[in-house]
Write a protein that holds these residues in place. Sequence first.
Motif, PDB file in Angstrom:
ATOM      1  N   MET A  53       0.836  -1.213   0.000  1.00 55.70           N
ATOM      2  CA  MET A  53       0.000   0.000   0.000  1.00 55.70           C
ATOM      3  C   MET A  53       0.867   1.258   0.000  1.00 55.70           C
ATOM      4  O   MET A  53       1.869   1.324   0.705  1.00 55.70           O
ATOM      5  N   THR A  54       0.460   2.253  -0.735  1.00 58.41           N
ATOM      6  CA  THR A  54       1.236   3.486  -0.826  1.00 58.41           C
ATOM      7  C   THR A  54       0.740   4.561   0.103  1.00 58.41           C
ATOM      8  O   THR A  54       1.421   5.546   0.344  1.00 58.41           O
ATOM      9  N   GLY A  55      -0.479   4.420   0.601  1.00 58.69           N
ATOM     10  CA  GLY A  55      -1.022   5.448   1.477  1.00 58.69           C
ATOM     11  C   GLY A  55      -1.565   6.646   0.729  1.00 58.69           C
ATOM     12  O   GLY A  55      -1.725   7.716   1.307  1.00 58.69           O
ATOM     13  N   VAL A  56      -1.839   6.508  -0.553  1.00 56.31           N
ATOM     14  CA  VAL A  56      -2.411   7.617  -1.308  1.00 56.31           C
ATOM     15  C   VAL A  56      -3.837   7.857  -0.858  1.00 56.31           C
ATOM     16  O   VAL A  56      -4.615   6.911  -0.727  1.00 56.31           O
ATOM     17  N   LYS A 114       7.289   7.775  12.227  1.00 58.08           N
ATOM     18  CA  LYS A 114       8.264   6.825  11.683  1.00 58.08           C
ATOM     19  C   LYS A 114       7.690   5.412  11.622  1.00 58.08           C
ATOM     20  O   LYS A 114       7.850   4.705  10.613  1.00 58.08           O
ATOM     21  N   ALA A 115       6.995   5.006  12.679  1.00 57.33           N
ATOM     22  CA  ALA A 115       6.414   3.659  12.715  1.00 57.33           C
ATOM     23  C   ALA A 115       5.335   3.493  11.650  1.00 57.33           C
ATOM     24  O   ALA A 115       5.246   2.456  10.987  1.00 57.33           O
ATOM     25  N   ALA A 116       4.508   4.524  11.483  1.00 61.00           N
ATOM     26  CA  ALA A 116       3.452   4.447  10.485  1.00 61.00           C
ATOM     27  C   ALA A 116       4.021   4.372   9.074  1.00 61.00           C
ATOM     28  O   ALA A 116       3.553   3.588   8.243  1.00 61.00           O
ATOM     29  N   ARG A 117       5.025   5.194   8.797  1.00 59.80           N
ATOM     30  CA  ARG A 117       5.630   5.162   7.463  1.00 59.80           C
ATOM     31  C   ARG A 117       6.263   3.799   7.190  1.00 59.80           C
ATOM     32  O   ARG A 117       6.212   3.296   6.070  1.00 59.80           O
ATOM     33  N   ALA A 118       6.867   3.187   8.199  1.00 59.95           N
ATOM     34  CA  ALA A 118       7.493   1.878   8.023  1.00 59.95           C
ATOM     35  C   ALA A 118       6.464   0.816   7.658  1.00 59.95           C
ATOM     36  O   ALA A 118       6.782  -0.140   6.934  1.00 59.95           O
ATOM     37  N   ARG A 119       5.248   0.984   8.138  1.00 52.44           N
ATOM     38  CA  ARG A 119       4.184   0.014   7.846  1.00 52.44           C
ATOM     39  C   ARG A 119       3.341   0.411   6.642  1.00 52.44           C
ATOM     40  O   ARG A 119       2.417  -0.308   6.274  1.00 52.44           O
ATOM     41  N   GLY A 120       3.619   1.561   6.050  1.00 50.31           N
ATOM     42  CA  GLY A 120       2.801   2.006   4.923  1.00 50.31           C
ATOM     43  C   GLY A 120       1.438   2.516   5.328  1.00 50.31           C
ATOM     44  O   GLY A 120       0.507   2.541   4.521  1.00 50.31           O
ATOM     45  N   VAL A 121       1.304   2.934   6.595  1.00 46.93           N
ATOM     46  CA  VAL A 121       0.034   3.478   7.077  1.00 46.93           C
ATOM     47  C   VAL A 121       0.014   4.983   6.809  1.00 46.93           C
ATOM     48  O   VAL A 121       0.892   5.710   7.286  1.00 46.93           O
ATOM     49  N   PRO A 122      -0.956   5.494   6.045  1.00 46.53           N
ATOM     50  CA  PRO A 122      -1.004   6.935   5.780  1.00 46.53           C
ATOM     51  C   PRO A 122      -1.293   7.726   7.042  1.00 46.53           C
ATOM     52  O   PRO A 122      -2.013   7.268   7.933  1.00 46.53           O
ATOM     53  N   VAL A 123      -0.722   8.928   7.094  1.00 44.77           N
ATOM     54  CA  VAL A 123      -0.810   9.763   8.290  1.00 44.77           C
ATOM     55  C   VAL A 123      -1.361  11.138   7.929  1.00 44.77           C
ATOM     56  O   VAL A 123      -0.937  11.755   6.947  1.00 44.77           O
ATOM     57  N   SER A 124      -2.303  11.615   8.724  1.00 47.12           N
ATOM     58  CA  SER A 124      -2.841  12.970   8.565  1.00 47.12           C
ATOM     59  C   SER A 124      -2.545  13.761   9.829  1.00 47.12           C
ATOM     60  O   SER A 124      -2.293  13.196  10.894  1.00 47.12           O
TER      61      SER A 124
END
Length: 308
Positions: free
Chosen positions: A1-4, A163-173
């Motif tokens: 997943m890219t998180g788009v 950092k943890a979210a990006r490592a898992r591909g979880v999109p962040v707002s």
Amino acid sequence: MTGVPGDVRAGALLVAGDVITDVVARYRGPLASGTDTAAAIRTVPGGAGANVACWAARRGGAEVRLLGRVGADAAAWHERELTACGVRPLLVVDGQAPTGTVICLVDEGAAAERTFLTDSGASLRLGPGDWSDALLDGVARLHLSGYLLFAEESRAFVAVALKAARARGVPVSLDPASAGFLGALGIDRFLALVEGVDVLLPSSHEARLLTGASDAADAAARLSRHVPLVVATQGAGGALIARSGEVCTRVPAVPSTPRDTTGAGDAFTGAFLAALLAGAEPRQAAVEGCRAGAQAVERTGGRPPALA
């Protein structure tokens, strides 16, 4: 997943942010300095992070979880109130600091404008030690309240969570939270801290402050060169959606009769994120956000009514 934004991902929304006790005083101005001003005063649960979670849960669909830090003085009450709104509370009880408190002064004039006196208390003591990567298990989106950027300990928490979210591909707002605190933090510092965020949700005032632009659309466009998707709320002016340096969509506001504008932006954010999580494109998600914002300003306090 890219998180788009717009990707459909099965899973929960995790909100990390402030849980606050709001003391709302509604008066008809001007305030009488040095003496009494009659007001209607209520104590209600609040906090930008908690409000976002409650409005997201109200839309229904995915599970909504809230990670926040509270004092022992009001932990049980806040847990009950969050649960009543359909949120799964993940509250850290602080043994040293009391629950944060905000005094909301609401002018009963036509604009129902508000002024905040803020004691963040335990909320900004949320730190890296309160984070575990396991918090992202089953999570499809992470939302961070911008209030966490305004203290050293909670800034460190944001860095670890992001950092943890990006490592898992979880999109962040993230929502910038407060124009007043942004000015003290510094614009360049803020933009550096939010590097890696997928969606930024400023008010038009915050967007203008962050860019120096006098026009909200120009400000949103400029911010979208730093963050892939920028959604700027404009109150009665609706919302602007910007990508890649351009405003691509304008969404009109839903007509309403303002009673208390506290939490209107949180309502927009919660509904917007819940709609994205359900697979809506940003424009439709913003339509739902504007609808929730209109509902919010017609209520006292920043939360939706408890679920039946």
